[in-house]
Each structure stands twice: as structure tokens, then as C-alpha cells.
Scaffold this motif. Structure first.
Motif, short mmCIF file in Angstrom:
data_model
loop_
_atom_site.label_atom_id
_atom_site.label_comp_id
_atom_site.label_asym_id
_atom_site.label_seq_id
_atom_site.Cartn_x
_atom_site.Cartn_y
_atom_site.Cartn_z
N VAL A 1 0.82 -1.21 0.00
CA VAL A 1 0.00 0.00 0.00
C VAL A 1 0.86 1.26 0.00
CG1 VAL A 1 -1.70 1.31 1.34
CG2 VAL A 1 -1.96 -1.16 1.09
N SER A 2 2.02 1.21 0.67
CA SER A 2 2.88 2.40 0.77
C SER A 2 3.96 2.45 -0.31
CB SER A 2 3.54 2.45 2.15
OG SER A 2 4.41 1.35 2.31
N SER A 3 4.01 1.44 -1.18
CA SER A 3 4.98 1.47 -2.28
C SER A 3 4.57 2.51 -3.32
CB SER A 3 5.06 0.10 -2.94
OG SER A 3 3.83 -0.21 -3.61
N GLU A 4 5.47 2.84 -4.21
CA GLU A 4 5.13 3.81 -5.26
C GLU A 4 3.96 3.31 -6.08
OE1 GLU A 4 6.29 6.90 -5.63
OE2 GLU A 4 7.28 6.47 -3.72
N TRP A 5 3.97 2.01 -6.38
CA TRP A 5 2.85 1.40 -7.12
C TRP A 5 1.57 1.51 -6.32
CZ3 TRP A 5 -0.61 -2.48 -6.12
CH2 TRP A 5 -1.33 -3.00 -7.20
N GLY A 6 1.65 1.19 -5.03
CA GLY A 6 0.46 1.22 -4.19
C GLY A 6 -0.10 2.60 -3.96
N LYS A 7 0.77 3.59 -3.81
CA LYS A 7 0.32 4.95 -3.55
C LYS A 7 -0.48 5.53 -4.71
CE LYS A 7 4.00 6.28 -0.34
NZ LYS A 7 5.21 7.11 -0.14
N GLU A 8 -0.25 5.03 -5.90
CA GLU A 8 -1.00 5.49 -7.07
C GLU A 8 -2.43 4.94 -7.08
OE1 GLU A 8 1.16 4.37 -10.51
OE2 GLU A 8 2.83 5.77 -10.13
N ARG A 9 -2.67 3.86 -6.32
CA ARG A 9 -3.95 3.15 -6.40
C ARG A 9 -4.73 3.11 -5.08
NH1 ARG A 9 -0.09 1.35 -9.61
NH2 ARG A 9 -0.59 0.57 -11.71
N PHE A 10 -4.01 3.14 -3.96
CA PHE A 10 -4.67 3.00 -2.67
C PHE A 10 -4.38 4.20 -1.77
CE2 PHE A 10 -3.75 -1.20 -4.35
CZ PHE A 10 -4.97 -1.86 -4.22
N GLU A 11 -5.39 4.62 -1.05
CA GLU A 11 -5.23 5.70 -0.08
C GLU A 11 -5.28 5.08 1.32
OE1 GLU A 11 -7.68 9.51 1.76
OE2 GLU A 11 -8.14 8.82 -0.27
N PHE A 12 -4.15 5.05 1.99
CA PHE A 12 -4.12 4.47 3.33
C PHE A 12 -4.77 5.43 4.31
CE2 PHE A 12 -2.07 3.84 7.47
CZ PHE A 12 -2.43 2.52 7.70
N VAL A 13 -5.77 4.91 5.04
CA VAL A 13 -6.53 5.74 5.97
C VAL A 13 -6.07 5.55 7.40
CG1 VAL A 13 -8.83 6.22 6.89
CG2 VAL A 13 -8.53 5.75 4.45
N LEU A 14 -5.90 4.27 7.81
CA LEU A 14 -5.64 4.02 9.22
C LEU A 14 -5.15 2.59 9.44
CD1 LEU A 14 -6.00 5.08 12.19
CD2 LEU A 14 -8.32 4.15 12.10
N GLY A 15 -4.30 2.41 10.45
CA GLY A 15 -3.89 1.09 10.90
C GLY A 15 -4.44 0.85 12.30
N LEU A 16 -4.91 -0.36 12.56
CA LEU A 16 -5.49 -0.71 13.86
C LEU A 16 -4.80 -1.93 14.45
CD1 LEU A 16 -9.33 -0.47 13.08
CD2 LEU A 16 -7.85 1.32 14.01
N ASP A 17 -4.59 -1.91 15.76
CA ASP A 17 -4.05 -3.08 16.44
C ASP A 17 -4.37 -2.97 17.93
OD1 ASP A 17 -1.74 -5.29 15.45
OD2 ASP A 17 -1.94 -5.04 17.62
N SER A 18 -4.52 -4.14 18.57
CA SER A 18 -4.82 -4.15 20.01
C SER A 18 -3.55 -4.05 20.85
CB SER A 18 -5.60 -5.42 20.38
OG SER A 18 -4.85 -6.58 20.05
#
Length: 345
Positions: free
Chosen positions: A36-53
Motif C-alpha cells: 500500500v505504501s509502495s510507489e505502485w500502491g500509492k497510485e492506487r490505494f489511499e491508506f486511511v488508518l492502521g489498527l491493532d490491540s
């Protein structure tokens, strides 16, 4: 007009979600956040949030990726998700996959990518399927080898008969239980469910669902998770499949050893090897298997399974592609195969 990016949330910030990206030896990207954070991914996906307990995982995630993360309740039903999400990636421990999937579907997220196994049981997977159908939710399961160009090449050549008539497959998945984590607990499901699922998935992908002929489980003590699972399946066409999954090795190995009437193909995390029948130089009147490299075999630098599955997700969501690999129905059959091994002990 340029389309907006796919709004994405990552649930579970552990090894496959994020942390393996720090491994200097692995080919990148090798995690969900890595894609998602790769150059390829940044062109296609908008990262909103990461969740973990886990608070520490959230903090390290934010520092490494410079991305937003929130520490949340381990109970999915207690977690409020952002609005207008288009894709949820579920990379939490196996025992929570079902609960998170159901929560995301109920929250209206139309596309899910769930780490393997989709649930701990076939019944759990069917609960997800029933709710997904009701809500028109598309679900991918991350059996990523299906998307690896090298495995795709082997399947294509076998399907076309280029490697002869398939006779048998031996699948082995060997790991170590010295640092077990959840992979060797009731929450993780043991080596057959946790790691062996990849081998069972590839068998299903290549052959469909074969019939279990026999199996054996080894357990260190009564009612404990198995340390080894061995099984024999057979297809209607008479192809024999042998599976050996063990957590008692001093090394890691994932391998399919495929035999046809004229070829042998070894598909492994350590590389691919091809052999073909030729007149023997050792024995008069015999033929031997000789190493060769198919000219069309993909170059290693071009192969990345993670990019493959995410490219399919992107194209399906954007309407560029209709078919999906590794459907939820496939994974229900895969869980059925695994459970049949557990039942016939």
C-alpha cells in the motif's frame, strides 16, 4: 478523468501486516503495508488508518511508516471504523479473522482481503460467506502463491500438457516450533492449519478438491496441537497427492515436488527446478531426468506475489476485471480438506 484512490484500512500491524518489511533479505514489498505504501500502491490505494490491540505495534508502525495507527479493543464489535472505506485488510491472528470479517461486512466495507486461513473452521468460513452474499461483499484470501508468476507459469504449462501427464505431487511444509508464537497454539491452529494451508491451497488450485485416502497426526500430548500431519489424497483422474507438514525441523522449507510421465518440477521457496526425460548417459536403454530451464519461465526479478493479488483487487474494484482468484468458496473447500485430515486421525 483520473479516478480517486481506494480508501484502505489495515487491521493487524504484526508480521505480515507490516513488520516483515524490515527483513533485509526479503524481496519487497513483502507485507500488506509494504504494498500500500509502495510507489505502485500509492497510485492506487489511499491508506486511511492502521489498527491493532497492541500499543507497542501501533507505536512502531507509526514511527516506521509515518502513518496513522490506533490502539483498539481486541473485540471487533467494540471498534468503530471510519466511514467510506472501500477496502479492509485483515491481518490479525487467525482466531480473530472471522470476527473481524463479520464486523467489517456489517460496517458496510464492500471489499475485504483476509489473511489465511479465512477462519479456524469450515463452519466459520461459511458464516462469513453467508453474510458476504447478503451484503454483496467481495472477499479475497491471501494465499499469495496463486499470484506468483512462477507458480502461475507451472500451472499454465501443466494445464496445456507441456510437461506431460500429471502423476503425483508431494507437498512438504517444514517449520520450527522452537519459537512457536500463535502458529503452534490452539489460537493459531497448529502447523497444518497455520502453514500447511498454503500447500493445501496450491493442491486445490492445481487439481480441484481431491479425496482424502488416509492421514496421520502426531501430537506431543493428548488434546494438544499436532506437531506433524501427513495425508494422502487422490483425484478422480488418479493423481496421488502426499502432504507432510511438520513443526519439528531445524529449518524452514516449503516445496511442491511435481511428477508427470515425462517431467519433474520442484516449486520451492528456495527456487524452482525443472527436469525432463532424455536418453540416459548412465544406463543403456533407459531414460533419465535431466535439468533444463523453460525459455518462458519468468525472471526472478519480475516475480512478486503480493503485487499480484493487490493488482487483481484494484482491477476488480475499478471494474477492469470480473474474475477473482482464490474465492471464498475455494477456501471453504480448502478448510474442508484440512478438517478431513484432522477428523481421520
Amino acid at each position: 478523468m483520473k479516478r480517486s484512490k481506494i480508501k484502505t484500512i489495515l487491521i493487524g500491524l504484526g508480521r505480515i501486516g507490516s513488520q516483515l518489511e524490515t527483513d533485509p533479505l526479503r524481496k519487497k514489498p513483502c507485507t500488506h503495508m509494504g504494498v500500500v505504501s509502495s510507489e505502485w500502491g500509492k497510485e492506487r490505494f489511499e491508506f486511511v488508518l492502521g489498527l491493532d490491540s497492541n500499543v507497542e505495534k501501533c507505536e512502531s508502525f507509526q514511527l516506521y511508516w509515518n502513518a496513522k495507527a490506533e490502539n483498539v479493543n481486541a473485540n471487533p464489535s467494540q471498534v468503530a471504523l471510519p466511514k467510506s472505506l472501500q477496502l479492509a485488510i485483515i491481518s490479525t491472528p487467525s482466531a480473530s479473522h472471522e470476527d473481524w470479517a463479520i464486523h467489517c461486512i456489517r460496517q458496510g466495507i464492500p471489499n475485504l482481503l483476509i489473511e489465511k486461513p479465512v477462519a479456524l473452521t469450515e463452519t466459520g468460513a461459511k458464516r462469513i460467506q453467508k453474510l458476504a452474499k447478503k451484503n454483496n461483499t467481495r472477499i479475497w484470501i491471501n494465499h499469495e502463491r496463486r499470484y506468483h508468476p512462477s507458480y502461475q507459469f507451472v500451472k499454465d504449462q501443466l494445464t496445456k500438457g507441456k510437461f506431460g501427464i500429471l502423476k503425483s505431487i508431494r507437498a512438504s511444509v517444514f517449520t520450527s516450533a522452537k519459537n512457536p508464537g500463535l502458529a503452534f497454539s490452539k489460537l493459531g491452529g497448529g502447523p497444518l492449519l497455520h502453514d500447511g494451508t498454503h500447500a493445501v491451497d496450491l493442491i486445490h488450485w492445481l487439481l480441484g478438491k481431491p479425496q482424502l485416502m488416509g492421514s496421520k497426526l502426531e501430537r506431543p500430548k493428548k488434546n494438544s496441537i499436532e506437531s506433524r500431519a501427513v495425508a494422502w489424497f487422490q483425484t478422480k483422474a488418479g493423481v496421488d497427492v502426499f502432504i507432510d507438514v511438520s513443526g519439528e525441523r531445524e529449518y524452514f522449507q516449503f516445496e511442491l515436488d511435481i511428477h508427470t510421465d515425462s517431467h519433474r518440477i520442484i516449486c520451492s521457496n528456495d527456487g524452482f527446478q525443472f527436469f525432463q526425460s532424455e536418453t540416459s548417459k548412465l544406463y543403456k536403454g533407459f531414460r533419465s531426468l535431466v535439468p533444463f530451464l523453460p525459455p518462458q519461465f519468468p525472471k526472478p526479478e519480475s516475480a512478486n506475489a503480493f503485487l499480484g493479488i493487490y493488482n487483481e483487487i484494484y482491477e476488480v474494484i475499478r471494474g477492469k476485471k470480473q474474475t477473482m482468484e482464490g474465492t471464498l468458496s475455494d477456501n471453504i473447500e480448502i478448510l474442508n480438506m484440512i478438517e478431513s485430515i484432522y477428523r481421520r486421525k
